[in-house]
Design a protein around this motif. Structure first.
Motif, PDB file in Angstrom:
ATOM      1  N   VAL A  85       0.836  -1.196   0.000  1.00  0.00           N
ATOM      2  CA  VAL A  85       0.000   0.000   0.000  1.00  0.00           C
ATOM      3  C   VAL A  85       0.874   1.251   0.000  1.00  0.00           C
ATOM      4  O   VAL A  85       1.885   1.312   0.719  1.00  0.00           O
ATOM      5  CB  VAL A  85      -0.916   0.014   1.246  1.00  0.00           C
ATOM      6  N   GLN A  86       0.477   2.253  -0.785  1.00  0.00           N
ATOM      7  CA  GLN A  86       1.087   3.578  -0.691  1.00  0.00           C
ATOM      8  C   GLN A  86       0.452   4.296   0.492  1.00  0.00           C
ATOM      9  O   GLN A  86      -0.709   4.695   0.434  1.00  0.00           O
ATOM     10  CB  GLN A  86       0.823   4.396  -1.958  1.00  0.00           C
ATOM     11  N   THR A  87       1.207   4.465   1.558  1.00  0.00           N
ATOM     12  CA  THR A  87       0.670   5.157   2.723  1.00  0.00           C
ATOM     13  C   THR A  87       0.450   6.636   2.423  1.00  0.00           C
ATOM     14  O   THR A  87      -0.585   7.199   2.775  1.00  0.00           O
ATOM     15  CB  THR A  87       1.618   4.990   3.923  1.00  0.00           C
ATOM     16  N   LEU A  88       1.414   7.263   1.768  1.00  0.00           N
ATOM     17  CA  LEU A  88       1.264   8.634   1.263  1.00  0.00           C
ATOM     18  C   LEU A  88       1.604   8.649  -0.217  1.00  0.00           C
ATOM     19  O   LEU A  88       2.688   8.245  -0.615  1.00  0.00           O
ATOM     20  CB  LEU A  88       2.215   9.598   1.982  1.00  0.00           C
ATOM     21  N   ASN A  89       0.663   9.124  -1.032  1.00  0.00           N
ATOM     22  CA  ASN A  89       0.964   9.332  -2.452  1.00  0.00           C
ATOM     23  C   ASN A  89       0.911  10.808  -2.810  1.00  0.00           C
ATOM     24  O   ASN A  89       0.881  11.187  -3.976  1.00  0.00           O
ATOM     25  CB  ASN A  89       0.015   8.530  -3.350  1.00  0.00           C
ATOM     26  N   GLY A  90       0.908  11.645  -1.777  1.00  0.00           N
ATOM     27  CA  GLY A  90       0.947  13.089  -1.947  1.00  0.00           C
ATOM     28  C   GLY A  90       1.311  13.716  -0.622  1.00  0.00           C
ATOM     29  O   GLY A  90       1.201  13.087   0.437  1.00  0.00           O
ATOM     30  N   VAL A  91       1.771  14.936  -0.665  1.00  0.00           N
ATOM     31  CA  VAL A  91       2.092  15.689   0.554  1.00  0.00           C
ATOM     32  C   VAL A  91       1.291  16.990   0.529  1.00  0.00           C
ATOM     33  O   VAL A  91       1.706  17.978  -0.061  1.00  0.00           O
ATOM     34  CB  VAL A  91       3.604  15.992   0.657  1.00  0.00           C
ATOM     35  N   PRO A  92       0.083  16.999   1.134  1.00  0.00           N
ATOM     36  CA  PRO A  92      -0.520  15.878   1.852  1.00  0.00           C
ATOM     37  C   PRO A  92      -1.277  14.960   0.893  1.00  0.00           C
ATOM     38  O   PRO A  92      -1.514  15.293  -0.258  1.00  0.00           O
ATOM     39  CB  PRO A  92      -1.484  16.580   2.802  1.00  0.00           C
ATOM     40  N   SER A  93      -1.666  13.758   1.398  1.00  0.00           N
ATOM     41  CA  SER A  93      -2.572  12.869   0.692  1.00  0.00           C
ATOM     42  C   SER A  93      -3.991  13.105   1.189  1.00  0.00           C
ATOM     43  O   SER A  93      -4.196  13.533   2.328  1.00  0.00           O
ATOM     44  CB  SER A  93      -2.187  11.411   0.946  1.00  0.00           C
ATOM     45  N   MET A  94      -4.967  12.818   0.329  1.00  0.00           N
ATOM     46  CA  MET A  94      -6.374  12.940   0.724  1.00  0.00           C
ATOM     47  C   MET A  94      -7.082  11.625   0.439  1.00  0.00           C
ATOM     48  O   MET A  94      -6.847  11.003  -0.598  1.00  0.00           O
ATOM     49  CB  MET A  94      -7.062  14.075  -0.035  1.00  0.00           C
ATOM     50  N   CYS A 141       5.971   3.803   2.914  1.00  0.00           N
ATOM     51  CA  CYS A 141       5.713   4.960   3.776  1.00  0.00           C
ATOM     52  C   CYS A 141       5.358   6.217   2.987  1.00  0.00           C
ATOM     53  O   CYS A 141       4.440   6.953   3.342  1.00  0.00           O
ATOM     54  CB  CYS A 141       6.929   5.229   4.656  1.00  0.00           C
ATOM     55  N   ILE A 142       6.092   6.469   1.899  1.00  0.00           N
ATOM     56  CA  ILE A 142       5.857   7.624   1.047  1.00  0.00           C
ATOM     57  C   ILE A 142       6.386   7.285  -0.334  1.00  0.00           C
ATOM     58  O   ILE A 142       7.449   6.677  -0.464  1.00  0.00           O
ATOM     59  CB  ILE A 142       6.532   8.902   1.613  1.00  0.00           C
ATOM     60  N   TRP A 143       5.643   7.628  -1.369  1.00  0.00           N
ATOM     61  CA  TRP A 143       6.038   7.263  -2.730  1.00  0.00           C
ATOM     62  C   TRP A 143       7.314   8.002  -3.130  1.00  0.00           C
ATOM     63  O   TRP A 143       7.518   9.166  -2.786  1.00  0.00           O
ATOM     64  CB  TRP A 143       4.906   7.558  -3.698  1.00  0.00           C
ATOM     65  N   GLY A 144       8.178   7.293  -3.847  1.00  0.00           N
ATOM     66  CA  GLY A 144       9.518   7.801  -4.114  1.00  0.00           C
ATOM     67  C   GLY A 144       9.571   9.106  -4.868  1.00  0.00           C
ATOM     68  O   GLY A 144      10.446   9.945  -4.628  1.00  0.00           O
ATOM     69  N   GLY A 145       8.652   9.309  -5.805  1.00  0.00           N
ATOM     70  CA  GLY A 145       8.664  10.538  -6.585  1.00  0.00           C
ATOM     71  C   GLY A 145       8.497  11.785  -5.738  1.00  0.00           C
ATOM     72  O   GLY A 145       9.006  12.859  -6.076  1.00  0.00           O
ATOM     73  N   GLY A 179      11.353   3.609   0.384  1.00  0.00           N
ATOM     74  CA  GLY A 179      11.359   3.823  -1.059  1.00  0.00           C
ATOM     75  C   GLY A 179       9.951   3.791  -1.611  1.00  0.00           C
ATOM     76  O   GLY A 179       8.974   4.070  -0.921  1.00  0.00           O
ATOM     77  N   GLY A 180       9.856   3.440  -2.874  1.00  0.00           N
ATOM     78  CA  GLY A 180       8.572   3.395  -3.561  1.00  0.00           C
ATOM     79  C   GLY A 180       8.768   3.798  -5.000  1.00  0.00           C
ATOM     80  O   GLY A 180       8.671   4.973  -5.352  1.00  0.00           O
ATOM     81  N   ASP A 181       9.135   2.820  -5.849  1.00  0.00           N
ATOM     82  CA  ASP A 181       9.358   3.071  -7.275  1.00  0.00           C
ATOM     83  C   ASP A 181      10.431   4.145  -7.478  1.00  0.00           C
ATOM     84  O   ASP A 181      10.255   5.093  -8.244  1.00  0.00           O
ATOM     85  CB  ASP A 181       8.045   3.490  -7.938  1.00  0.00           C
ATOM     86  N   THR A 182      11.550   3.978  -6.805  1.00  0.00           N
ATOM     87  CA  THR A 182      12.610   4.983  -6.885  1.00  0.00           C
ATOM     88  C   THR A 182      13.976   4.326  -6.742  1.00  0.00           C
ATOM     89  O   THR A 182      14.097   3.219  -6.209  1.00  0.00           O
ATOM     90  CB  THR A 182      12.425   6.040  -5.772  1.00  0.00           C
ATOM     91  N   ARG A 183      14.983   4.994  -7.234  1.00  0.00           N
ATOM     92  CA  ARG A 183      16.353   4.522  -7.104  1.00  0.00           C
ATOM     93  C   ARG A 183      16.883   4.838  -5.704  1.00  0.00           C
ATOM     94  O   ARG A 183      16.568   5.878  -5.122  1.00  0.00           O
ATOM     95  CB  ARG A 183      17.245   5.178  -8.152  1.00  0.00           C
ATOM     96  N   GLY A 184      17.728   3.965  -5.205  1.00  0.00           N
ATOM     97  CA  GLY A 184      18.282   4.175  -3.875  1.00  0.00           C
ATOM     98  C   GLY A 184      19.435   5.157  -3.832  1.00  0.00           C
ATOM     99  O   GLY A 184      19.853   5.563  -2.742  1.00  0.00           O
ATOM    100  N   ASP A 185      19.942   5.533  -4.994  1.00  0.00           N
ATOM    101  CA  ASP A 185      21.020   6.521  -5.018  1.00  0.00           C
ATOM    102  C   ASP A 185      20.496   7.930  -5.260  1.00  0.00           C
ATOM    103  O   ASP A 185      21.271   8.849  -5.555  1.00  0.00           O
ATOM    104  CB  ASP A 185      22.076   6.148  -6.066  1.00  0.00           C
ATOM    105  N   VAL A 186      19.199   8.130  -5.153  1.00  0.00           N
ATOM    106  CA  VAL A 186      18.570   9.449  -5.230  1.00  0.00           C
ATOM    107  C   VAL A 186      17.961   9.761  -3.869  1.00  0.00           C
ATOM    108  O   VAL A 186      17.148   8.987  -3.361  1.00  0.00           O
ATOM    109  CB  VAL A 186      17.490   9.485  -6.323  1.00  0.00           C
ATOM    110  N   LYS A 187      18.386  10.861  -3.254  1.00  0.00           N
ATOM    111  CA  LYS A 187      17.931  11.239  -1.913  1.00  0.00           C
ATOM    112  C   LYS A 187      18.210  10.130  -0.898  1.00  0.00           C
ATOM    113  O   LYS A 187      17.405   9.856   0.007  1.00  0.00           O
ATOM    114  CB  LYS A 187      16.438  11.579  -1.917  1.00  0.00           C
ATOM    115  N   THR A 188      19.362   9.514  -1.030  1.00  0.00           N
ATOM    116  CA  THR A 188      19.711   8.373  -0.167  1.00  0.00           C
ATOM    117  C   THR A 188      19.637   8.732   1.311  1.00  0.00           C
ATOM    118  O   THR A 188      19.165   7.931   2.136  1.00  0.00           O
ATOM    119  CB  THR A 188      21.119   7.870  -0.510  1.00  0.00           C
ATOM    120  N   GLU A 189      20.096   9.928   1.656  1.00  0.00           N
ATOM    121  CA  GLU A 189      20.120  10.311   3.068  1.00  0.00           C
ATOM    122  C   GLU A 189      18.714  10.391   3.660  1.00  0.00           C
ATOM    123  O   GLU A 189      18.504  10.117   4.845  1.00  0.00           O
ATOM    124  CB  GLU A 189      20.851  11.648   3.248  1.00  0.00           C
ATOM    125  N   VAL A 190      17.730  10.758   2.832  1.00  0.00           N
ATOM    126  CA  VAL A 190      16.347  10.812   3.315  1.00  0.00           C
ATOM    127  C   VAL A 190      15.835   9.400   3.589  1.00  0.00           C
ATOM    128  O   VAL A 190      15.224   9.136   4.628  1.00  0.00           O
ATOM    129  CB  VAL A 190      15.442  11.531   2.292  1.00  0.00           C
TER     130      VAL A 190
END
Length: 469
Positions: A85-94, A141-145, A179-190
């Motif tokens: 499940v995508q817990t958050l697909n937006g900031v914020p999600s509705m 937890c939150i979609w990678g994009g 993560g969530g459909d994202t590369r691990g070398d992008v925003k790795t620290e987050v």
């Protein structure tokens, strides 16, 4: 009225729990953990866990309470024990009730309002309802994009990770997915911050990373102490297709060979379990983005599942174009979705995945290894490739195309062997006969490349794993 709405949600949840309270829930066997040999998951009491997942990405945003219960009930009856499940697909999600996940950045101090059935109340309901049906929720937890575009930074990851872990650390049916459909070398620290924050509070639930199409978490995080098992996304591209998902393992000529990601992940040290968390979805266009393209069918999703598991995966996640987005009238169809999600629950692939889980749980679970040496002579390529797995006294070979095979029966114990053809479309077994302990030719009666895949099942003749004849 708002209070009554929230009360109704609680009552529905309690009824769902009561309806299955007599069922044996998986966490009664203890929490999930990695098995001793490093390839599989098990419960604390030693009970094996075969992950059979569905991608219900937008459940928390698009389904109401009644629909959540209906969907999860269908998942349970179809044999699924995990829903991603995508817990958050937006900031914020509705969500479908018009409630937002947060109203002031990543401040969660005021999200639980008296008399209001809020966003996280609905997430609580989803998790409790899944629990009542014996289903784990794989919480992306939150979609990678969103992270890639800068909508959550390191400090916000700390706040969000703290909130999630404190809220759900005591629920038995959680698997954390970073993560969530994202590369691990992008925003790795987050991603590292989110993972470590959750793990510092919640040490009872497993954690993994969901990567971008045609990549694998083992590339970036195999050494991470917070990563319990690996995921890869084999993606939605067909052989020779150059448009679609990104690629860090192989060129487009081997695009459908999801077994390559299993082999590459299992070659990493330390050894960690792995599974295909997003293969080609039933009903989605080849390459994902062009709705005029051919669609992936039940035949294809079976092939991805058996190829991956027989190559060494500890389970598999299925996907359906309409179900993952919970498409219905009133929503714009993504990726050319053509049927409602309720109609898609009747699709062949959705209802055939359970036969894979049932097959794998028939045999000694933790001794199983992938072993291509079982296939004697020259193996086929692409759709003709047979993939073998075995234990000490049984072997299984998946054949998609009906191509003749030579199988080395000496790879397992027993002077005599018994053999069956297993049909992944309906779970039936057809007895072939008893064989000498030698290299033997096998071919089943079906037209070449017409979706009539089979599994050759061979056991030591003294064993009774299979009773059908």
């Amino acid at each position: 009225m708002k209070y009554l709405t929230k009360l109704a949600g609680i009552v529905l949840s309690c009824l769902a729990v009561a309806s299955t309270m007599n069922a044996q829930l998986p966490w009664k066997n203890g929490k999930l953990e990695v098995s001793a040999e490093g390839r599989y998951l098990k419960h604390q009491n030693g009970q094996p866990f075969f992950w059979l997942g569905d991608t219900g990405w937008l459940m928390s945003q698009r389904l109401n309470r009644e629909e959540v219960a209906f969907y999860l009930d269908n998942c349970s009856r179809a044999g699924f024990n995990v829903v991603q499940v995508q817990t958050l697909n937006g900031v914020p999600s509705m969500n479908v009730y018009g409630q937002y996940s947060m109203t002031d950045g990543f401040d969660f101090s005021h999200i639980d309002k008296k008399g209001v059935y809020g966003y996280w109340d609905h997430m609580d309901y989803i998790i409790r309802t899944a629990e009542s049906k014996g289903i784990y929720i794989g919480m992306v937890c939150i979609w990678g994009g969103l992270v890639k575009s800068g909508q959550m930074d390191v400090e916000e990851a700390k706040a969000y990770g703290t909130f999630l872990a404190e809220r759900y650390k005591d629920n038995p049916n959680i698997v954390w997915i970073i993560g969530g459909d994202t590369r691990g070398d992008v925003k790795t620290e987050v991603w590292e911050t989110l993972a470590r924050t959750i793990r510092s509070i919640d040490k009872n639930h497993l954690m993994t990373f969901h990567p971008f199409g045609r990549t694998m978490s083992a590339t970036w995080f195999n050494d991470a102490d917070w990563l319990d098992f690996n995921m890869f996304q084999s993606g939605h591209r067909r052989y020779g297709q150059t448009k679609g998902d990104g690629d860090n393992l192989a060129d487009s000529n081997v695009a459908e060979d999801n077994w390559r990601y299993v082999e590459a992940s299992l070659a990493k040290k330390p050894l960690k379990p792995v599974l295909d968390a997003e293969p080609s979805y039933e009903g989605i266009p080849h390459g994902l983005h062009n709705p005029k393209e051919c669609r992936w069918t039940a035949d294809d999703v079976r092939r991805y599942a058996y190829w991956s598991v027989f190559a060494g995966s500890f389970g598999h996640t299925y996907g359906n174009n309409s179900i993952m987005q919970f498409y219905r009238e009133g929503y714009a169809p993504a990726y050319g979705a053509q049927e409602t999600w309720q109609e898609a629950l009747k699709d062949e692939g959705f209802n055939q995945m359970k036969y894979l889980k049932e097959l794998m749980l028939r045999f000694p679970f933790f001794e199983r290894i992938p072993d291509q040496s079982v296939i004697a002579g020259t193996n086929g390529e692409r759709y003709d490739r047979a993939i073998a797995t075995r234990g000490n006294d049984y072997l299984l070979v998946y054949n998609y195309s009906a191509r003749p095979m030579q199988i080395d029966l000496t790879k397992i114990s027993g002077e005599k062997k018994k053999a069956w053809w297993f049909n992944p479309q309906n779970g039936s077994m057809t007895y072939i006969g008893e064989f000498e302990n030698k290299i033997t030719d096998f071919q089943y009666d079906a037209p070449y490349m017409r979706g009539e895949d089979r599994v050759l099942v061979v056991t030591d003749a003294t064993k009774d794993y299979v009773n059908e004849k």
